[in-house]
Design an enzyme around this catalytic site. Sequence first.
Site, PDB file in Angstrom:
ATOM      1  N   ASP A 291      35.933  48.959  29.999  1.00 48.33           N
ATOM      2  CA  ASP A 291      35.398  47.683  30.427  1.00 48.33           C
ATOM      3  C   ASP A 291      33.869  47.811  30.353  1.00 48.33           C
ATOM      4  O   ASP A 291      33.325  48.902  30.188  1.00 48.33           O
ATOM      5  CB  ASP A 291      35.889  47.343  31.844  1.00 48.33           C
ATOM      6  CG  ASP A 291      35.811  45.855  32.112  1.00 48.33           C
ATOM      7  OD1 ASP A 291      36.570  45.358  32.957  1.00 48.33           O
ATOM      8  OD2 ASP A 291      35.002  45.165  31.443  1.00 48.33           O
TER       9      ASP A 291
HETATM   10  C1  GLC Z   1      34.020  42.090  31.896  1.00 48.61           C
HETATM   11  C2  GLC Z   1      35.455  42.058  32.361  1.00 48.61           C
HETATM   12  C3  GLC Z   1      36.458  42.230  31.238  1.00 48.61           C
HETATM   13  C4  GLC Z   1      35.895  41.641  29.963  1.00 48.61           C
HETATM   14  C5  GLC Z   1      34.703  42.479  29.559  1.00 48.61           C
HETATM   15  C6  GLC Z   1      34.000  41.900  28.316  1.00 48.61           C
HETATM   16  O1  GLC Z   1      33.196  42.758  32.832  1.00 48.61           O
HETATM   17  O2  GLC Z   1      35.829  42.944  33.406  1.00 48.61           O
HETATM   18  O3  GLC Z   1      37.677  41.605  31.651  1.00 48.61           O
HETATM   19  O4  GLC Z   1      36.871  41.680  28.930  1.00 48.61           O
HETATM   20  O5  GLC Z   1      33.740  42.612  30.609  1.00 48.61           O
HETATM   21  O6  GLC Z   1      33.397  40.680  28.641  1.00 48.61           O
END
Ligand code: GLC
Length: 737
Positions: A291
Amino acid sequence: MDKRKIIGSLFMGFAFFSVAVNAQQPLYKNATLPVEERVNDLLGRMTLEEKILQLNQYTLGRNNNENNLGEAIKQIPAGIGSLIYFDETPELRNAMQKRAMEETRLGIPLIFGYDVIHGFRTVYPISLAQACSWSTSLVEDACATAAMEARKSGVDWTFSPMIDVARDGRWGRISEGYGEDPYTNAAFCVASVNGYQGDDLKSSDRVAACLKHYVGYGASEAGMDYVYTEISNQTLWDTYLPPYEAGIKAGAQTVMSSFNDISGTPGSGNHYTMTEILKNRWKHDGFVVSDWSAVPQLIAQGAAADSKDAARVAFNAGLEMDMMGRCYDKHLETLVKEGTVSMERIDDAVRRILRVKFRLGLFENPYTPVAKPEERFLLPQSKAVAERLAEECIVLLKNEGGILPLQPEGASTTTIAVMGPLLDAEKELLGNWNGHGRAEDVYPIKKALQEEFAGRANLLFHAGCPFDGDDESQFASALEVARQADVLLLFMGERHNWSGENCVRSTIELPDVQSAFIAEMKKAGKPIVLILANGRPLALSNVEPLCDAIVEMWQPGVPGGKPVAGVLSGRVNPSGKLSVTFPRATGQIPIYYNRRKSARPESGKYQDIPSTPLYEFGYGLSYTHFAYGDLSLSKSSVSAGEKLVAQISVTNVGKCDGAETVHWFISDPACRITRPNKELKHFEKQPIKAGETKIFRFEIDPMRDLSFVDADGQHFLEPGEYYVMVGGQKVKLEIHE
Ligand code: GLC
């Protein structure tokens, strides 16, 4: 020379030429070869620097995720593995891809990812609502629509589906998954993966899926975000892992590691989950992306001393791609040279990423054809899927005295007061993570009601009250309007950004000003229909007694007010059932249907409120009534390997056509590991016309449907007494040696 010889020599010439060309071009560029051959050939040509670049993801284009603004990378290395792509047209993406294809030694294409969570431009209902439709086919169709819009806009990979079992409405991300139940999340995970990926990832209408957030993120302590989650291995296996196992079996190409600390080992540094389970047990051959900045966040979590240590911990745990963490690009080369990261692990990680790129056809088609927006966005068939899904997500929670639908045929003209903060608030109906959705795409509530009740009712509109705060200045004028009406429609609930990431609320009651407004409108002495648009379960005990009817419309996306207008007029018979429990009070959280049994079932309850939920998992009313026949089993005693069929008839005994979802549960009263009091194992939704009877069947495979799993992930089925349960009935089933 006769014709045959000419053709023969031409063919020989062509064959020779193509062999010569192939002989010149490296194997990995030969699309006729198996992917594994191409992967190995390419890997063998790569330097360590080129390999490490593949393990990184930066961003490109407009960054509209409020939680990570300003982290755009100015100088993007042409050989980087992936970019999060924030634009909705492919030009910038293609320009960057051209750099990768032409400015690098081996011409490895980038893979472009984006959060296509519930629609790309044709936004459909949030996932929590989708599950209330109990229609996996509709969800698959919706995801296929999103995949088409995304791929044609330059996105090859979506960071979806989110399949985190969640039982705490204070946690804003409960809106992004399919509710409180493992089986429900698994079923809709498979539907989403099939919708996104289809059966040909090379197709210009499909994208790679990403199962997230691996794993247990929904167990966030106190509903906070990014925090510790206390999850035993037993609960990991029997609650949080099942949706992921289903998604891997369905062929999901990627997985996203989670922010949360899993009982002392953060998800993004967890070898047990990312390697032992995902790779060694489930044989996943795609890759894990972190993430956003989850790798350096290991430092904040106390799992790494610095960014180099974070890179080592995450990479050796089985995390292949560092999303915006800037740890892998900085430290992996040093870690390899120091011997704390092996070349074998590097090669395995790069192989996984190359494999997905080959499967997507990016080496043959690195560029996205530029098409007009109207050729891909908001197509009639796309909007039709979104509207059908939005209709089927609507849950009728209360309908005292059958006040709904309004104006049964033949009634006199009715004056309807329409009030609440959701009027003229189309953006709020898009919900969170709304991609490239636009407020102007959303069908306004007012317009939908005016069209629905044209010539049948006189509509009076009034804003009523704000979403929150304490401004009651419009209450008096609103009450005047209410006194003129025959019925009040109050559109209340949440803003789109009150749920989603980093959107934690300490209470799940409606904001005080909204509750006060409902109480004030009650003084008009007219029937009140409360219509809710929200991204989490709500505790409605303080307003439920004031309302004659309650309709949960969730956040429907582009269809906006049209589906619920159909429900209010009777054009649509509501068929949704809750995918998450609605408690009476925030204090009951966590509350969910499949709890384990109490030592003293009749004691230990709340002293101040009933300990039951206000609306339970699977609850939802219809404008018609369904009578269930007797539940029957084809056999009452079987061995573990012997299948059987449970079935029940359902008759629509009401006056209007409808659709009914039958939820099939099992229970195992006594087991060496205690089990939930009941477990959903199958569901089916069927349209049933007035007066018609339909048969619902559950083909039970005891090892699949009655077994349980232990703390080491081993499934087992004990002989003994089980129950099959449906619609308030339960029938015993004996499993013998
Ligand atoms: C965010 C979220 C995740 C998302 C990623 C890209 O912090 O936790 O669900 O896909 O970053 O935006």
